[in-house]
Design an enzyme around this catalytic site. Structure first.
Site, PDB file in Angstrom:
ATOM      1  CG  LEU A  78     -11.875  -8.616  33.429  1.00 44.47           C
ATOM      2  CD1 LEU A  78     -13.032  -8.080  32.582  1.00 44.47           C
ATOM      3  CD2 LEU A  78     -11.562 -10.062  33.021  1.00 44.47           C
ATOM      4  CG  ASP A  89      -8.272  -4.611  42.390  1.00 48.45           C
ATOM      5  OD1 ASP A  89      -7.679  -5.119  43.370  1.00 48.45           O
ATOM      6  OD2 ASP A  89      -7.687  -4.098  41.422  1.00 48.45           O
ATOM      7  CE1 TYR A 136       4.726 -14.467  40.903  1.00 49.69           C
ATOM      8  CE2 TYR A 136       6.563 -16.011  40.830  1.00 49.69           C
ATOM      9  CZ  TYR A 136       5.218 -15.741  40.682  1.00 49.69           C
ATOM     10  OH  TYR A 136       4.361 -16.750  40.333  1.00 49.69           O
ATOM     11  N   GLY A 185      18.839 -13.185  37.806  1.00 47.38           N
ATOM     12  CA  GLY A 185      17.916 -13.868  38.712  1.00 47.38           C
ATOM     13  C   GLY A 185      17.410 -15.214  38.231  1.00 47.38           C
ATOM     14  CG  ASP A 186      16.419 -16.625  34.364  1.00 48.26           C
ATOM     15  OD1 ASP A 186      15.328 -16.553  34.961  1.00 48.26           O
ATOM     16  OD2 ASP A 186      16.567 -16.313  33.166  1.00 48.26           O
TER      17      ASP A 186
HETATM   18  N1  UFG Z   1      14.074 -17.531  28.379  1.00 52.02           N
HETATM   19  C1  UFG Z   1      14.864 -17.261  27.281  1.00 52.02           C
HETATM   20  N2  UFG Z   1      14.405 -16.344  26.367  1.00 52.02           N
HETATM   21  C2  UFG Z   1      13.235 -15.688  26.510  1.00 52.02           C
HETATM   22  C3  UFG Z   1      12.422 -15.970  27.644  1.00 52.02           C
HETATM   23  C4  UFG Z   1      12.886 -16.910  28.570  1.00 52.02           C
HETATM   24  O1  UFG Z   1      15.952 -17.812  27.115  1.00 52.02           O
HETATM   25  O2  UFG Z   1      12.901 -14.850  25.655  1.00 52.02           O
HETATM   26  C5  UFG Z   1      14.531 -18.528  29.348  1.00 52.02           C
HETATM   27  C6  UFG Z   1      14.656 -17.986  30.759  1.00 52.02           C
HETATM   28  O3  UFG Z   1      15.895 -17.409  30.965  1.00 52.02           O
HETATM   29  C7  UFG Z   1      14.420 -19.256  31.577  1.00 52.02           C
HETATM   30  C8  UFG Z   1      13.463 -20.088  30.721  1.00 52.02           C
HETATM   31  O4  UFG Z   1      13.580 -19.540  29.416  1.00 52.02           O
HETATM   32  O5  UFG Z   1      15.615 -19.944  31.719  1.00 52.02           O
HETATM   33  C9  UFG Z   1      12.029 -19.997  31.168  1.00 52.02           C
HETATM   34  O6  UFG Z   1      11.693 -18.627  31.344  1.00 52.02           O
HETATM   35  P1  UFG Z   1      10.217 -18.118  31.624  1.00 52.02           P
HETATM   36  O7  UFG Z   1      10.286 -16.637  31.691  1.00 52.02           O
HETATM   37  O8  UFG Z   1       9.293 -18.750  30.633  1.00 52.02           O
HETATM   38  O9  UFG Z   1       9.844 -18.733  33.036  1.00 52.02           O
HETATM   39  P2  UFG Z   1      10.688 -18.725  34.420  1.00 52.02           P
HETATM   40  O10 UFG Z   1      11.418 -20.007  34.554  1.00 52.02           O
HETATM   41  O11 UFG Z   1      11.429 -17.470  34.582  1.00 52.02           O
HETATM   42  O12 UFG Z   1       9.485 -18.772  35.443  1.00 52.02           O
HETATM   43  C10 UFG Z   1       9.553 -18.115  36.640  1.00 52.02           C
HETATM   44  C11 UFG Z   1       9.346 -19.079  37.777  1.00 52.02           C
HETATM   45  C12 UFG Z   1       7.929 -19.455  37.918  1.00 52.02           C
HETATM   46  C13 UFG Z   1       7.092 -18.235  37.914  1.00 52.02           C
HETATM   47  C14 UFG Z   1       7.301 -17.447  36.683  1.00 52.02           C
HETATM   48  C15 UFG Z   1       6.471 -16.200  36.748  1.00 52.02           C
HETATM   49  O13 UFG Z   1      10.126 -20.254  37.584  1.00 52.02           O
HETATM   50  O14 UFG Z   1       7.747 -20.115  39.142  1.00 52.02           O
HETATM   51  O15 UFG Z   1       8.652 -17.072  36.599  1.00 52.02           O
HETATM   52  O16 UFG Z   1       6.609 -15.412  35.613  1.00 52.02           O
HETATM   53  F1  UFG Z   1       5.791 -18.547  38.053  1.00 52.02           F
END
Ligand code: UFG
Length: 328
Positions: free
Chosen positions: A33, A51, A141, A283-284
């Site tokens: 949780l 856990d 991650y 890292g995106d």
């Molecule tokens: N984004 C924005 N503004 C925000 C949040 C996100 O522009 O406030 C953009 C991010 O830069 C990204 C997209 O929206 O381009 C999606 O972002 P998320 O954070 O929703 O998800 P991610 O694509 O980063 O997900 C990644 C991996 C998954 C993983 C996840 C775990 O792709 O496999 O992180 O948190 F599971």
């Protein structure tokens, strides 16, 4: 089957628990949780608050429990945090999974489905992403998830475990009946953040980067509905092949940009959802979307939600009815 669901109180885990129960399985949730919600676990599921670091409790739960298999969702998932505090991720996501695998081996459980991620591919050289593309995670991650895949592969070869790793793309949406949905604290994912703007809980959404090599300059992701993920888990746990490790992408095969998500959320909510363009988030990768053919062929799985607008609509229904999430 009788199934142990580690992390079954979390977002994807709880949707899977409901699907497993509806499929006629007996479920015991094991969750500390720390991120999950007791309220998200149906009363008809057993519940152990624990856990995975607690190897004794795991053994006591599994030994003589008559379990046929396990599903493992319990992990930390904040990519940015994993870069800053990597060992926290190795401890929880890898070392604690080792405890689980040792307990499964000792208690004779030979079937597992594991929550993996498209983050194992890092920045793939081509789209859509097939399972045989190189695995080069670019953050801890993703590395921890890949490390668990390797442990599973080796355990399958050594002692007859059958394992399926499901590499999710971006999990999204909420249960169609409005009972459960996504509640992270802090929230870091795009769709719930956008919906928090529509609820008046945030002033605006920040668009992280508008100079990516994509048609509208923003990142493209494959948003797969959480109930479609749940269906994939049901089919995977029922169809695990003894002694084999298999990994599958689970996505829709379609990508949507950040701008498209915001536009769809404006349509769904009727709210203006102010957006501010800002710098890239480190890292995106610019673009990630799945080739989901392998899981389609193996488990006859296909997403029921193919329009991201419909996925967002289910999330919106839940967030509007539960503006403070679970139990608040
Ligand atoms: N984004 C924005 N503004 C925000 C949040 C996100 O522009 O406030 C953009 C991010 O830069 C990204 C997209 O929206 O381009 C999606 O972002 P998320 O954070 O929703 O998800 P991610 O694509 O980063 O997900 C990644 C991996 C998954 C993983 C996840 C775990 O792709 O496999 O992180 O948190 F599971």
């Amino acid at each position: 089957m009788k199934l142990l669901v580690c992390g079954g109180a979390g977002y994807v885990g709880s949707h899977c628990v409901r699907r497993l129960l509806a499929g006629g399985h007996e479920v015991v949730v094991f969750d500390n949780l720390c991120a999950g919600h007791r309220e998200a676990v149906p009363a008809s599921a057993g519940f152990v608050e624990g856990d995975l670091a607690d190897a004794d409790l795991l053994r006591r739960t599994l030994d003589g429990g008559g379990f046929d298999g396990a599903l493992h969702f319990a992990a930390f998932l904040n990519v940015g945090e994993s870069v800053n505090v990597p060992l926290k991720y190795y401890r929880n996501n890898v070392a604690n999974t080792l405890n689980l695998l040792e307990a499964l081996e000792a208690s004779g459980v030979r079937r597992i489905v594991f929550s993996s991620t498209c983050a194992v591919y890092g920045e793939p050289p081509e789209m859509p992403i097939r399972e045989d593309l190189p695995k080069n995670p670019i953050n801890p991650y993703g590395t921890t998830k890949l490390a668990v895949e390797w442990m599973l592969r080796d355990a399958c070869a050594a002692w007859g475990l059958g394992a399926v790793a499901l590499r999710y793309f971006n999990a999204a949406g909420a249960s169609a009946d409005g009972v459960i949905g996504e509640d992270h604290d802090p929230e870091i994912h795009l769709i719930p953040l956008v919906l928090q703007v529509a609820l008046g809980q945030r002033e605006k959404i920040f668009i992280f980067g508008t100079d990516y090599p994509t048609p509208d300059g923003t990142c493209i992701r494959d948003y797969v509905h959480v109930e479609d993920l749940a269906e994939a888990h049901l089919r995977a746990i029922e169809g695990v092949a003894p002694g084999r490790f298999e990994a599958f992408n689970v996505g829709t095969g379609r990508g949507n940009s950040v701008r498209e998500i915001i536009a769809a959320a404006r349509e769904v909510t009727g709210h203006a959802i102010p957006a501010e363009e800002t710098d890239r988030r480190p890292g995106d990768p610019p673009m990630l979307y799945a080739a989901p053919d392998k899981i389609g062929a193996r488990f006859d799985w296909a997403p029921r939600y193919t329009e991201v607008r419909e996925t967002i609509a289910t999330a919106w229904a839940w967030h509007r009815a539960n503006p403070r999430g679970f139990g608040k």
